[in-house]
Scaffold this active site. Structure first.
Site, PDB file in Angstrom:
ATOM      1  CB  THR A   7     -30.700   5.700 -46.558  1.00  0.00           C
ATOM      2  OG1 THR A   7     -30.392   6.816 -47.269  1.00  0.00           O
ATOM      3  CG2 THR A   7     -32.175   5.235 -46.695  1.00  0.00           C
ATOM      4  CB  SER A   8     -30.669  10.360 -43.881  1.00  0.00           C
ATOM      5  OG  SER A   8     -29.739  10.577 -44.827  1.00  0.00           O
ATOM      6  CG  ASP A  65     -21.250   6.749 -50.140  1.00  0.00           C
ATOM      7  OD1 ASP A  65     -22.005   7.898 -49.555  1.00  0.00           O
ATOM      8  OD2 ASP A  65     -20.212   7.181 -50.771  1.00  0.00           O
ATOM      9  CB  SER A  66     -25.295   7.567 -54.702  1.00  0.00           C
ATOM     10  OG  SER A  66     -25.796   6.204 -54.722  1.00  0.00           O
ATOM     11  CG  PHE A 140     -33.706  11.323 -54.323  1.00  0.00           C
ATOM     12  CD1 PHE A 140     -32.383  11.329 -53.908  1.00  0.00           C
ATOM     13  CD2 PHE A 140     -34.292  10.079 -54.983  1.00  0.00           C
ATOM     14  CE1 PHE A 140     -31.536  10.204 -54.286  1.00  0.00           C
ATOM     15  CE2 PHE A 140     -33.511   9.068 -55.192  1.00  0.00           C
ATOM     16  CZ  PHE A 140     -32.007   9.089 -54.647  1.00  0.00           C
TER      17      PHE A 140
HETATM   18  P1  ITT Z   1     -27.559   8.520 -46.791  1.00  0.00           P
HETATM   19  O1  ITT Z   1     -25.916   8.801 -46.884  1.00  0.00           O
HETATM   20  O2  ITT Z   1     -27.907   8.823 -45.620  1.00  0.00           O
HETATM   21  O3  ITT Z   1     -27.820   7.139 -47.643  1.00  0.00           O
HETATM   22  P2  ITT Z   1     -27.447  10.827 -48.830  1.00  0.00           P
HETATM   23  O4  ITT Z   1     -28.777  11.657 -49.622  1.00  0.00           O
HETATM   24  O5  ITT Z   1     -26.675  11.664 -48.046  1.00  0.00           O
HETATM   25  O6  ITT Z   1     -28.349   9.751 -47.740  1.00  0.00           O
HETATM   26  P3  ITT Z   1     -25.334   9.893 -50.761  1.00  0.00           P
HETATM   27  O7  ITT Z   1     -24.449  10.408 -49.880  1.00  0.00           O
HETATM   28  O8  ITT Z   1     -25.498   8.570 -51.260  1.00  0.00           O
HETATM   29  O9  ITT Z   1     -26.906   9.818 -49.941  1.00  0.00           O
HETATM   30  O10 ITT Z   1     -25.802  10.913 -51.762  1.00  0.00           O
HETATM   31  C1  ITT Z   1     -25.074  12.063 -52.227  1.00  0.00           C
HETATM   32  C2  ITT Z   1     -25.739  13.109 -52.796  1.00  0.00           C
HETATM   33  O11 ITT Z   1     -26.104  12.790 -54.092  1.00  0.00           O
HETATM   34  C3  ITT Z   1     -27.135  13.419 -52.221  1.00  0.00           C
HETATM   35  O12 ITT Z   1     -27.541  14.725 -52.011  1.00  0.00           O
HETATM   36  C4  ITT Z   1     -28.327  12.580 -52.890  1.00  0.00           C
HETATM   37  O13 ITT Z   1     -29.431  13.396 -52.846  1.00  0.00           O
HETATM   38  C5  ITT Z   1     -27.511  12.563 -54.233  1.00  0.00           C
HETATM   39  N1  ITT Z   1     -28.022  11.363 -54.825  1.00  0.00           N
HETATM   40  C6  ITT Z   1     -27.685  10.175 -54.809  1.00  0.00           C
HETATM   41  N2  ITT Z   1     -28.333   9.345 -55.546  1.00  0.00           N
HETATM   42  C7  ITT Z   1     -29.157   9.854 -56.375  1.00  0.00           C
HETATM   43  C8  ITT Z   1     -29.846   9.518 -57.504  1.00  0.00           C
HETATM   44  O14 ITT Z   1     -29.934   8.390 -57.927  1.00  0.00           O
HETATM   45  N3  ITT Z   1     -30.406  10.593 -58.075  1.00  0.00           N
HETATM   46  C9  ITT Z   1     -30.282  11.970 -57.771  1.00  0.00           C
HETATM   47  N4  ITT Z   1     -29.456  12.318 -56.635  1.00  0.00           N
HETATM   48  C10 ITT Z   1     -28.789  11.320 -56.048  1.00  0.00           C
END
Ligand code: ITT
Length: 189
Positions: A7-8, A65-66, A140
């Site tokens: 992840t980044s 992926d969230s 975050f």
């Molecule tokens: P990677 O894909 O490199 O893992 P990312 O930060 O881009 O990192 P995602 O695409 O999964 O990860 O996340 C989409 C956005 O949702 C991104 O701006 C995250 O900071 C936010 N996000 C993901 N999980 C979160 C959480 O548990 N709480 C708050 N924000 C979240």
């Protein structure tokens, strides 16, 4: 065993380290880019990511992926969560939600894990609400504006507290079950 979290996002790594604490799995942060397709389904994104990373020769890794889905905005930002966080941020979301009564939202988290030549894909969800203002300094991304119970934002919780109720925590519960069944994961007392 060592499990690479690819992840980044360092915030995710902290949560995984806490979630696997006290087990035989040690979490390592690993940075390598992979194909992140735009899909309505988080599972599709991790499936494609896994095949891309396997093609690069990687093994024993996890990707996540969230996204956050706001009811009153028909699920926005959803698959655009990363882009929206980078561009308009939490303040932009709060502006879109000005005078919006229905504050319901949810988070989804799909984990794709490739261990010992087996692929595991699990998804966790957390329902909650968008606050009127940002609250708290922890976590975050959308953490300061999202609350699972309408009382405390994720950013006002410790990593451990967030993991108990979060989308990522519930996805890890499902993953752990699979890994325990295959005797890959042992939870020490
Ligand atoms: P990677 O894909 O490199 O893992 P990312 O930060 O881009 O990192 P995602 O695409 O999964 O990860 O996340 C989409 C956005 O949702 C991104 O701006 C995250 O900071 C936010 N996000 C993901 N999980 C979160 C959480 O548990 N709480 C708050 N924000 C979240």
């Amino acid at each position: 065993m060592r499990l690479k979290v690819i992840t980044s996002n360092r915030g995710k790594v902290k949560e995984y380290q806490e979630l696997f604490k006290g087990s035989n799995v040690s979490i390592e942060h690993f940075s390598v880019s992979y194909d992140e397709i735009q899909s309505y389904w988080l599972e599709d994104v991790v499936k494609k990511g896994i095949s891309d990373l396997r093609a690069k020769g990687l093994t024993d890794f996890l990707i996540d992926d969230s996204g956050m889905f706001i009811d009153a905005l028909n699920g926005f930002p959803g698959v655009y969560s990363a882009y929206v966080q980078k561009t308009i941020g939490n303040k932009g979301i709060l502006r879109l939600m000005e005078n919006v009564e229905n504050r319901r939202a949810s988070f989804g988290c799909s984990i794709g894990c490739y261990i010992g030549k087996e692929t595991f894909i699990v998804t966790g969800k957390c329902s909650g609400f968008i606050f009127q203002t940002e609250k708290g300094t922890g976590g975050f991304g959308y953490d300061p504006i999202f609350s699972p119970d309408g009382k405390k934002s994720f950013a006002e919780m410790s990593v451990g507290e967030k993991n108990v109720v979060s989308h990522r925590g519930s996805a890890v519960k499902l993953l752990s079950k699979e890994l325990i069944d295959r005797e890959i994961l042992n939870v020490k007392n």
